[in-house]
Design a protein around this motif. Structure first.
Motif, mmCIF file in Angstrom:
data_model
loop_
_atom_site.group_PDB
_atom_site.id
_atom_site.type_symbol
_atom_site.label_atom_id
_atom_site.label_comp_id
_atom_site.label_asym_id
_atom_site.label_seq_id
_atom_site.Cartn_x
_atom_site.Cartn_y
_atom_site.Cartn_z
ATOM 1 N N VAL A 52 0.739 -1.259 -0.024
ATOM 2 C CA VAL A 52 0.007 -0.035 -0.068
ATOM 3 C C VAL A 52 0.615 1.330 0.206
ATOM 4 O O VAL A 52 0.756 2.080 -0.824
ATOM 5 N N ALA A 53 1.938 1.182 1.005
ATOM 6 C CA ALA A 53 2.905 2.354 1.069
ATOM 7 C C ALA A 53 3.575 2.641 -0.484
ATOM 8 O O ALA A 53 3.715 3.682 -0.973
ATOM 9 N N ARG A 54 3.699 1.458 -1.016
ATOM 10 C CA ARG A 54 4.509 1.601 -2.167
ATOM 11 C C ARG A 54 3.957 2.068 -3.412
ATOM 12 O O ARG A 54 4.139 3.045 -4.187
ATOM 13 N N VAL A 55 2.602 1.524 -3.680
ATOM 14 C CA VAL A 55 1.684 1.887 -4.638
ATOM 15 C C VAL A 55 1.055 3.267 -4.621
ATOM 16 O O VAL A 55 1.168 4.173 -5.378
ATOM 17 N N ALA A 56 0.908 3.741 -3.365
ATOM 18 C CA ALA A 56 0.228 5.031 -3.179
ATOM 19 C C ALA A 56 1.090 6.021 -2.694
ATOM 20 O O ALA A 56 0.813 7.209 -2.679
ATOM 21 N N GLY A 57 2.607 5.883 -2.602
ATOM 22 C CA GLY A 57 3.714 6.687 -2.444
ATOM 23 C C GLY A 57 3.616 7.586 -0.989
ATOM 24 O O GLY A 57 3.576 8.550 -0.912
ATOM 25 N N LEU A 58 3.462 6.403 0.050
ATOM 26 C CA LEU A 58 3.126 6.867 1.293
ATOM 27 C C LEU A 58 4.255 6.774 2.223
ATOM 28 O O LEU A 58 4.327 6.990 3.525
ATOM 29 N N GLU A 59 5.423 6.570 1.591
ATOM 30 C CA GLU A 59 6.538 6.394 2.613
ATOM 31 C C GLU A 59 6.882 7.953 3.363
ATOM 32 O O GLU A 59 6.973 8.846 2.336
ATOM 33 N N ARG A 60 7.382 7.766 4.449
ATOM 34 C CA ARG A 60 7.370 9.151 5.191
ATOM 35 C C ARG A 60 8.630 9.005 6.217
ATOM 36 O O ARG A 60 8.861 7.932 6.557
#
Length: 345
Positions: A52-60
């Motif tokens: 989910v983080a990879r596909v949605a670009g959610l890395e923080r």
């Protein structure tokens, strides 16, 4: 004879009262090994969150941003989660695991397959990018690589004054006589060397912390090609905002200029920031050539290179003829070379 007028038969004896041999065996039910439901979910959930983080670009944050570079390895490991979920015989867990593996796989596998297209006609531009690790890359090996690849342009990161002197002493000035250098001690210096005349560009964008020189290279047979030396700070600790700003400020592709970005981006294709940059009119040459999973850092260490953070991004109108990755002694980055086909002016 019994009281019913029939003869009793002893089932343990055959004819003539002889005993019957053998043992009646009741087959045991085969025991099926099953993964506990809790264990299946414990394995599946982290991969699902990663997908989910990879596909949605959610890395923080620093840790999340750095971990995201390991997505190719997470994609491979997610197949283990599919197996364990299947063995748990839990349909929902298995479905989540399959979707997760597919999402990570589709994010990663195209880089190994490639989709390069060559322009039907046009000029060839050969670009080499080298991070010299504080100017320590072996100058003789750099010259040998330049002679072998015959690039038109070299984008150099972490170029120090001593590194400039060493490269000149090795003979780079004869092979690449044109230059736009911003050498600095430490990691912040950068430079562009060219076989053809170049014109420095000083007002294209405002770099963050590291030097990122820009030059218009007068490639024969058409309009100049603009080359941007890229080297944002790494996303470590409190430098993440500077890393984000450094990538965000890089220029978008434009109709009136053929532009190539080459350098140490300190970012992989699994970072939303780099994908956002690509969406502004570029393609990653290694990705197009099926070399997008070839790691570039760290080199010359006890461990082999594990992540891909050095790139050559080309205007989408350009084709990719070839890409190769090269290890140079003295530096912790591998050099990236791309042969591009530029559209006719």
């Amino acid at each position: 004879m019994n009281e019913w007028g029939t003869t009793d038969v002893d089932l343990t004896k055959g004819k003539a009262g002889e005993p019957v041999g053998g043992v009646i065996v009741t087959p045991r039910r085969r025991r099926v090994w099953r993964v506990p439901r809790a264990l299946a979910w414990i394995v599946v959930v982290p991969f699902a969150i990663w997908a989910v983080a990879r596909v949605a670009g959610l890395e923080r944050g620093s840790l999340g941003t750095q971990i995201m570079t390991a997505t190719p390895y997470a994609a491979a490991a997610s197949l283990v989660a599919v197996l364990l979920a299947a063995l748990s015989r839990r349909k929902i867990a298995t479905a989540v695991a399959v979707v997760t593996a597919a999402a990570l796989g589709f994010s990663v596998l195209p880089r190994a397959i490639g989709s390069a297209h060559a322009a039907s006609a046009g000029r060839t531009l050969k670009v080499l990018s080298i991070n010299m690790l504080y100017g320590q890359a072996d100058p003789a090996e750099v010259l040998a690589l330049v002679r072998h690849l015959d690039p038109d342009v070299i984008s150099v990161q972490e170029l120090t004054p001593r590194g400039v002197q060493a490269l000149d002493a090795a003979g780079l000035a004869r092979l690449m006589p044109h230059r736009h250098l911003q050498a600095e001690w430490g990691a912040s210096g950068g430079g562009i060397y060219a076989r053809h005349p170049l014109t420095p560009v000083t007002d294209l964008f405002q770099p963050v912390q590291h030097k990122m020189p820009v030059a218009d290279v007068a490639l024969p047979g058409g309009d100049p090609v603009q080359v941007v030396n890229v080297h944002p700070v790494p996303p470590i600790g409190d430098q993440v905002p500077k890393w984000t700003a450094g990538l965000d400020r890089l220029p978008a592709a434009t109709e009136d200029t053929l532009r190539v970005l080459a350098g140490d981006f300190n970012a992989s294709l699994d970072h939303a920031m780099l994908r956002r940059l690509l969406a502004r009119g570029y393609t990653d040459a290694a990705d197009q050539a099926g070399e997008g999973l070839t790691p570039t850092w760290p080199a010359n260490r006890r461990v082999p290179p594990i992540i891909t953070i050095d790139h050559i991004l080309a205007d989408r109108r350009a084709g990719v003829r070839a890409v190769s990755i090269h290890t140079l002694p003295g530096t912790d980055h591998r050099a990236v070379f791309a042969e591009l086909m530029l559209p006719e002016s």
